[in-house]
Design an enzyme around this catalytic site. Structure first.
Site, PDB file in Angstrom:
ATOM      1  N   GLU A   1      -2.472  -1.781  -3.409  1.00 41.42           N
ATOM      2  CA  GLU A   1      -3.694  -1.101  -2.970  1.00 41.42           C
ATOM      3  C   GLU A   1      -3.382   0.359  -2.689  1.00 41.42           C
ATOM      4  O   GLU A   1      -2.250   0.724  -2.353  1.00 41.42           O
ATOM      5  CB  GLU A   1      -4.289  -1.791  -1.737  1.00 41.42           C
ATOM      6  CG  GLU A   1      -3.371  -1.768  -0.535  1.00 41.42           C
ATOM      7  CD  GLU A   1      -3.956  -2.455   0.693  1.00 41.42           C
ATOM      8  OE1 GLU A   1      -4.658  -3.450   0.555  1.00 41.42           O
ATOM      9  OE2 GLU A   1      -3.659  -1.972   1.795  1.00 41.42           O
TER      10      GLU A   1
ATOM     11  N   HIS B   1      -8.708  -6.476   6.615  1.00 40.84           N
ATOM     12  CA  HIS B   1      -8.585  -5.510   7.710  1.00 40.84           C
ATOM     13  C   HIS B   1      -8.930  -6.179   9.031  1.00 40.84           C
ATOM     14  O   HIS B   1     -10.037  -6.653   9.222  1.00 40.84           O
ATOM     15  CB  HIS B   1      -9.441  -4.248   7.524  1.00 40.84           C
ATOM     16  CG  HIS B   1      -8.628  -3.009   7.764  1.00 40.84           C
ATOM     17  ND1 HIS B   1      -8.230  -2.626   9.011  1.00 40.84           N
ATOM     18  CD2 HIS B   1      -8.076  -2.129   6.906  1.00 40.84           C
ATOM     19  CE1 HIS B   1      -7.482  -1.541   8.908  1.00 40.84           C
ATOM     20  NE2 HIS B   1      -7.358  -1.228   7.650  1.00 40.84           N
TER      21      HIS B   1
ATOM     22  N   HIS C   1       0.876  -1.189   0.000  1.00 42.53           N
ATOM     23  CA  HIS C   1       0.000   0.000   0.000  1.00 42.53           C
ATOM     24  C   HIS C   1       0.909   1.234   0.000  1.00 42.53           C
ATOM     25  O   HIS C   1       1.200   1.786   1.065  1.00 42.53           O
ATOM     26  CB  HIS C   1      -0.889  -0.051   1.252  1.00 42.53           C
ATOM     27  CG  HIS C   1      -1.991   0.953   1.261  1.00 42.53           C
ATOM     28  ND1 HIS C   1      -3.226   0.683   1.789  1.00 42.53           N
ATOM     29  CD2 HIS C   1      -2.051   2.238   0.829  1.00 42.53           C
ATOM     30  CE1 HIS C   1      -4.008   1.756   1.671  1.00 42.53           C
ATOM     31  NE2 HIS C   1      -3.314   2.710   1.101  1.00 42.53           N
TER      32      HIS C   1
HETATM   33  N1  PXP Z   1      -7.044  -4.356   2.971  1.00 43.11           N
HETATM   34  C1  PXP Z   1      -6.881  -3.013   2.841  1.00 43.11           C
HETATM   35  C2  PXP Z   1      -7.612  -2.320   1.743  1.00 43.11           C
HETATM   36  C3  PXP Z   1      -6.051  -2.290   3.713  1.00 43.11           C
HETATM   37  O1  PXP Z   1      -5.900  -0.970   3.561  1.00 43.11           O
HETATM   38  C4  PXP Z   1      -5.352  -2.995   4.716  1.00 43.11           C
HETATM   39  C5  PXP Z   1      -4.416  -2.252   5.623  1.00 43.11           C
HETATM   40  O2  PXP Z   1      -3.403  -1.661   4.901  1.00 43.11           O
HETATM   41  C6  PXP Z   1      -5.530  -4.393   4.811  1.00 43.11           C
HETATM   42  C7  PXP Z   1      -6.389  -5.028   3.935  1.00 43.11           C
HETATM   43  C8  PXP Z   1      -4.835  -5.202   5.847  1.00 43.11           C
HETATM   44  O3  PXP Z   1      -5.321  -4.878   7.123  1.00 43.11           O
HETATM   45  P1  PXP Z   1      -4.540  -5.392   8.405  1.00 43.11           P
HETATM   46  O4  PXP Z   1      -3.186  -4.742   8.394  1.00 43.11           O
HETATM   47  O5  PXP Z   1      -5.393  -4.973   9.550  1.00 43.11           O
HETATM   48  O6  PXP Z   1      -4.437  -6.896   8.280  1.00 43.11           O
END
Ligand code: PXP
Length: 237
Positions: free
Chosen positions: A70, A190, A43
């Protein structure tokens, strides 16, 4: 099979804390693959406080599994993704200074913007995914705008899990059915972790992919990266 994509932003955060190259983000990504990850997620943010643009370019030829980038589709982000051509791009509505993504897109209000961006990626042959809540209307507009997949924002599931996991998963199951009916692929991410992941998977076994960063890297401090990745993979059976 539900794929496990490991988000390595946290590894870059650790590296950036000291300014050198420890831990080596590229090596960690390759080790994640060696230990069984089905994909790597990054990201890149405009301030490069975690993953840097240079990391994204360097990772592309090294990775053997699925590469998912992402981020918020600013002009700079779109250019980067079109140049790097990952397997998948996930559009997230976060502002540049945001700590972490904390909501899905309002795909109805942003319909025209998303349609244009998705069209550019679709034409480049990059699979697209749009980060959304469980609201069926948001999923419908993501499909109309041209997304291949949606990624369900699972923080509400994770935070309600301990209280009542049946209730926590119910809206996600309904949303997953809407996505399936519309012919969309389905990702989720997430706050998924070793405690809540298997129950989510059991209820929605047609999930294409989960993207996990924070908890997985925290678990790796205790269990080691190899065992951690195996344990997350075991949650997806
Ligand atoms: N999906 C997206 C769109 C995210 O922005 C994030 C965090 O960067 C994640 C998944 C992963 O989340 P986590 O770090 O809580 O596992």
């Amino acid at each position: 099979m539900t794929k496990l994509s490991v988000n390595i932003n946290k590894v870059a955060t650790l590296r950036n804390a000291r300014g050198g190259n420890m831990p080596d983000v590229l090596k960690v990504a390759q080790d994640c693959e060696r230990f069984g990850a089905d994909g790597i997620t990054v990201h890149p943010r405009p301030d490069e406080r975690h993953i840097r643009r240079a990391d994204v370019y360097a990772l592309r030829p090294l990775l053997r599994t699925e590469f998912n980038i992402e981020g918020y589709p600013s002009r700079e982000f779109v250019d980067l993704v079109l140049k790097v051509k990952p397997h998948q791009v996930t559009l997230v509505p976060d502002s540049p200074t945001q700590l972490t993504s904390n909501a899905g897109w309002d795909t109805k209000t942003n319909y025209t913007f998303l349609s244009e961006v998705l069209d550019a990626f679709n034409q480049a042959g990059i699979r697209t995914s749009v980060f959304v809540s469980t609201d069926p209307e948001m999923i419908e507009y993501a499909a109309k705008a041209g997304a291949d997949r949606v990624e369900l924002y699972t923080e509400p599931y994770a935070s309600a899990y301990a209280r009542n996991r049946e209730e926590a998963v119910a809206p996600f199951l309904e949303a997953a059915k809407v996505a399936r009916r519309l012919g969309l692929g389905l990702n989720a991410g997430h706050d998924l972790n070793l405690e809540n992941l298997n129950y989510f998977y059991q209820n929605i076994p047609w999930l294409d992919e989960v993207s996990i960063g924070h908890a997985l890297i925290c678990d790796a401090l205790y269990l080691g990266l190899q065992r951690t990745i195996q344990e997350y993979k075991n949650c997806l059976h």
